[in-house]
Scaffold this motif. Structure first.
Motif, PDB file in Angstrom:
ATOM      1  N   TYR A 118       0.838  -1.640   0.226  1.00 17.73           N
ATOM      2  CA  TYR A 118       0.546  -0.049  -0.488  1.00 17.73           C
ATOM      3  C   TYR A 118       0.660   1.087   0.327  1.00 17.73           C
ATOM      4  CZ  TYR A 118      -3.493   3.088   2.102  1.00 17.73           C
ATOM      5  OH  TYR A 118      -4.829   4.625   1.677  1.00 17.73           O
ATOM      6  N   TRP A 119       0.938   2.621  -0.781  1.00 20.61           N
ATOM      7  CA  TRP A 119       1.193   3.678  -0.773  1.00 20.61           C
ATOM      8  C   TRP A 119       0.508   4.393  -0.570  1.00 20.61           C
ATOM      9  CZ3 TRP A 119       3.177   5.866  -6.401  1.00 20.61           C
ATOM     10  CH2 TRP A 119       3.564   7.205  -5.865  1.00 20.61           C
ATOM     11  N   ILE A 120       0.287   5.580   0.308  1.00 19.65           N
ATOM     12  CA  ILE A 120      -1.069   5.912   0.713  1.00 19.65           C
ATOM     13  C   ILE A 120      -0.444   7.666   0.584  1.00 19.65           C
ATOM     14  CG2 ILE A 120       0.485   5.768   3.526  1.00 19.65           C
ATOM     15  CD1 ILE A 120      -2.476   6.526   4.619  1.00 19.65           C
ATOM     16  N   ALA A 121      -1.211   8.442   0.519  1.00 18.61           N
ATOM     17  CA  ALA A 121      -1.467   9.375   0.343  1.00 18.61           C
ATOM     18  C   ALA A 121      -2.150  10.230   1.739  1.00 18.61           C
ATOM     19  CB  ALA A 121      -2.560   9.888  -1.429  1.00 18.61           C
ATOM     20  N   HIS A 122      -0.980  11.024   2.164  1.00 21.95           N
ATOM     21  CA  HIS A 122      -1.615  11.079   2.947  1.00 21.95           C
ATOM     22  C   HIS A 122      -1.062  12.662   3.644  1.00 21.95           C
ATOM     23  CE1 HIS A 122      -4.174  10.939   7.584  1.00 21.95           C
ATOM     24  NE2 HIS A 122      -4.167  11.536   6.588  1.00 21.95           N
ATOM     25  N   TYR A 123      -1.523  13.989   3.168  1.00 18.72           N
ATOM     26  CA  TYR A 123      -1.033  14.779   3.717  1.00 18.72           C
ATOM     27  C   TYR A 123      -1.091  16.216   4.770  1.00 18.72           C
ATOM     28  CZ  TYR A 123      -0.826  14.753  -1.576  1.00 18.72           C
ATOM     29  OH  TYR A 123      -0.889  14.177  -3.110  1.00 18.72           O
ATOM     30  N   TYR A 124      -0.012  17.055   4.573  1.00 13.76           N
ATOM     31  CA  TYR A 124      -0.166  17.386   6.129  1.00 13.76           C
ATOM     32  C   TYR A 124      -0.705  17.380   7.413  1.00 13.76           C
ATOM     33  CZ  TYR A 124      -0.923  20.182   1.716  1.00 13.76           C
ATOM     34  OH  TYR A 124      -1.210  20.176   0.266  1.00 13.76           O
ATOM     35  N   PRO A 174      -1.197  -1.888   7.699  1.00 11.21           N
ATOM     36  CA  PRO A 174       0.237  -2.141   6.826  1.00 11.21           C
ATOM     37  C   PRO A 174       0.701  -1.163   5.880  1.00 11.21           C
ATOM     38  CG  PRO A 174      -0.372  -4.186   6.506  1.00 11.21           C
ATOM     39  CD  PRO A 174      -1.792  -3.149   7.375  1.00 11.21           C
ATOM     40  N   TRP A 175       1.374  -0.366   5.349  1.00  7.16           N
ATOM     41  CA  TRP A 175       2.324   0.558   4.605  1.00  7.16           C
ATOM     42  C   TRP A 175       3.380   0.053   3.715  1.00  7.16           C
ATOM     43  CZ3 TRP A 175       5.059   4.477   5.376  1.00  7.16           C
ATOM     44  CH2 TRP A 175       4.900   5.384   6.175  1.00  7.16           C
ATOM     45  N   LYS A 176       3.495   0.248   3.092  1.00  4.59           N
ATOM     46  CA  LYS A 176       5.214   0.578   2.626  1.00  4.59           C
ATOM     47  C   LYS A 176       6.195   2.010   2.104  1.00  4.59           C
ATOM     48  CE  LYS A 176       6.250  -3.619   2.496  1.00  4.59           C
ATOM     49  NZ  LYS A 176       7.097  -4.179   3.260  1.00  4.59           N
ATOM     50  N   PHE A 177       4.818   3.099   1.320  1.00 10.00           N
ATOM     51  CA  PHE A 177       5.073   4.111   1.391  1.00 10.00           C
ATOM     52  C   PHE A 177       4.175   4.910   0.905  1.00 10.00           C
ATOM     53  CE2 PHE A 177       6.471   1.116  -2.319  1.00 10.00           C
ATOM     54  CZ  PHE A 177       8.147   1.448  -2.430  1.00 10.00           C
ATOM     55  N   TRP A 178       4.904   6.259   1.882  1.00  9.10           N
ATOM     56  CA  TRP A 178       3.550   7.443   2.444  1.00  9.10           C
ATOM     57  C   TRP A 178       3.811   8.672   1.512  1.00  9.10           C
ATOM     58  CZ3 TRP A 178       4.940   9.898   7.686  1.00  9.10           C
ATOM     59  CH2 TRP A 178       3.391  10.665   7.816  1.00  9.10           C
ATOM     60  N   GLN A 179       3.226   9.207   0.801  1.00 13.83           N
ATOM     61  CA  GLN A 179       3.525  10.499   0.007  1.00 13.83           C
ATOM     62  C   GLN A 179       2.450  11.611   0.745  1.00 13.83           C
ATOM     63  OE1 GLN A 179       0.378  11.916  -3.257  1.00 13.83           O
ATOM     64  NE2 GLN A 179       1.811  10.985  -4.256  1.00 13.83           N
ATOM     65  N   HIS A 180       3.228  12.345   1.604  1.00 10.03           N
ATOM     66  CA  HIS A 180       3.006  13.278   2.433  1.00 10.03           C
ATOM     67  C   HIS A 180       2.794  14.506   2.179  1.00 10.03           C
ATOM     68  CE1 HIS A 180       7.536  14.604   2.915  1.00 10.03           C
ATOM     69  NE2 HIS A 180       7.720  13.368   2.724  1.00 10.03           N
ATOM     70  N   THR A 181       3.607  15.144   1.409  1.00 14.10           N
ATOM     71  CA  THR A 181       3.351  16.903   0.573  1.00 14.10           C
ATOM     72  C   THR A 181       2.585  17.271  -0.724  1.00 14.10           C
ATOM     73  OG1 THR A 181       4.113  18.859   0.994  1.00 14.10           O
ATOM     74  CG2 THR A 181       5.327  16.778   1.186  1.00 14.10           C
ATOM     75  N   ASP A 182       2.676  17.543  -1.462  1.00 12.63           N
ATOM     76  CA  ASP A 182       2.552  17.455  -2.641  1.00 12.63           C
ATOM     77  C   ASP A 182       3.012  18.979  -3.351  1.00 12.63           C
ATOM     78  OD1 ASP A 182       0.338  19.813  -1.791  1.00 12.63           O
ATOM     79  OD2 ASP A 182      -0.904  18.584  -2.560  1.00 12.63           O
ATOM     80  N   VAL A 183       3.835  19.823  -2.097  1.00 17.75           N
ATOM     81  CA  VAL A 183       4.468  21.258  -2.153  1.00 17.75           C
ATOM     82  C   VAL A 183       5.972  20.684  -2.477  1.00 17.75           C
ATOM     83  CG1 VAL A 183       1.766  22.159  -2.345  1.00 17.75           C
ATOM     84  CG2 VAL A 183       3.507  21.747   0.067  1.00 17.75           C
ATOM     85  N   GLY A 184       6.278  19.875  -2.438  1.00 14.97           N
ATOM     86  CA  GLY A 184       8.153  19.657  -2.028  1.00 14.97           C
ATOM     87  C   GLY A 184       8.431  20.644  -2.975  1.00 14.97           C
ATOM     88  N   THR A 185       9.981  20.669  -3.041  1.00 17.73           N
ATOM     89  CA  THR A 185      10.716  21.354  -3.849  1.00 17.73           C
ATOM     90  C   THR A 185      11.788  20.594  -3.723  1.00 17.73           C
ATOM     91  OG1 THR A 185      11.561  23.382  -2.457  1.00 17.73           O
ATOM     92  CG2 THR A 185       9.745  23.692  -3.703  1.00 17.73           C
TER      93      THR A 185
END
Length: 304
Positions: A247-253, A262-273
């Motif tokens: 599982y690759w989870i999208a969960h921001y802020y 259980p999860w493998k990847f976490w997309q933690h923001t959409d405003v990175g540089t």
């Protein structure tokens, strides 16, 4: 016997005399008048609210409006302005306790300077992996995928490809289109199914998603990764079958992932540089060590 006149005049009216006119005028004035509007200014029957009460009502309305504005428009993004306690990098607060960082891209990031971007592998928070959009639905190919996919391997990133699922398109058609679009090699991450869109028939959608996942697994001989938001997964795909997929989870802020499974990847923001990318970019972390990430990749022939 007197003769009748040859023509009988009927309803002949006489011209009104002055006396008759005075008589009619007098009778009309003496008769009661219906719906006669009173003379003079109209009196206001409604009462005005006191000034102090108007101030109180206005203040309460302002409080309700500001509270609603904060709840829906400020609170979800308040994490952006939270102090980072020394873990700030790439323009955002990095999640604490994770050592393997990555990002994901599509044509929305425009042209990427991969020579410059490769420097992010040698920072205090090294970026190790990248996912990139390859296809969508049954006929849309991301215009930057082929170039970026080759550049990622050339510059030493662990790379992966994802397919954006369209519930209105046949699942087998979408799986075959991804297979034609993406040639994965040993050392690449498993293919990713990106599901974000709901359907009028969610039971059918779940069956179709399994068709795609099983078709892809049979072809690449590796279990695909399932990408979706925390709410989508919890509400629609939280069962014993879908829980078997990485599982690759999208969960921001947020400070930490709220998902209990259980999860493998976490997309933690959409405003990175990131260096070499002009547009904002999604940032991710891997839930494990670099060695564990490498173990997830497609093995070489004879090493399965």
């Amino acid at each position: 016997m007197a003769k009748e006149p040859p023509i009988l005049v009927v309803n002949k009216t006489d011209k009104p005399t002055a006396a008759s006119r005075r008589k009619r005028t007098a009778s009309a004035s003496s008769a009661p008048r219906k719906n006669r509007k009173p003379s003079g200014k109209k009196r206001k029957s409604e009462r005005r609210l006191p000034g102090w009460l108007l101030w109180i009502l206005g203040g309460l309305s302002a409080i309700v409006f500001l509270s609603a504005f904060y709840y829906f428009f400020i609170r979800p993004y308040a994490y952006r302005w939270k102090p980072c306690s020394g873990l700030k990098a790439y323009g955002v607060c990095l999640p604490y306790g994770f050592k393997v960082h990555g990002f994901d891209i599509s044509h929305h990031q425009g042209k990427i300077n991969w020579d410059e971007l490769s420097k992010a592998q040698y920072t205090p928070f090294p970026v190790r992996f990248v996912f990139m959009k390859a296809s969508e639905g049954g006929d849309f190919s991301d215009t930057t995928f082929i170039h970026n996919f080759a550049e990622a391997r050339k510059h030493g990133f662990i790379r992966g490809a994802y397919h954006f699922y369209n519930p209105k398109t046949d699942a087998n058609r979408q799986a075959d289109f991804f297979i034609r679009s993406v040639e994965l090699e040993p050392g690449d991450l498993p293919p990713v199914l990106d599901i974000e869109t709901r359907s009028d028939d969610m039971d059918k959608l779940r069956k179709d998603l399994l068709v795609w996942l099983r078709r892809i697994e049979a072809f690449y001989r590796v279990k695909p990764i399932l990408y979706t938001s925390y709410r989508y997964k919890t509400r629609f795909l939280n069962d014993s079958i879908f829980n078997t997929y990485p599982y690759w989870i999208a969960h921001y802020y947020v400070d930490s992932v709220e998902y209990q499974g259980p999860w493998k990847f976490w997309q933690h923001t959409d405003v990175g540089t990131l260096p070499g990318i002009q547009e904002r970019v999604d940032l991710n972390v891997f839930n494990g060590t670099l060695e564990e990430l490498q173990q997830m990749t497609i093995p070489a022939e004879g090493k399965e």
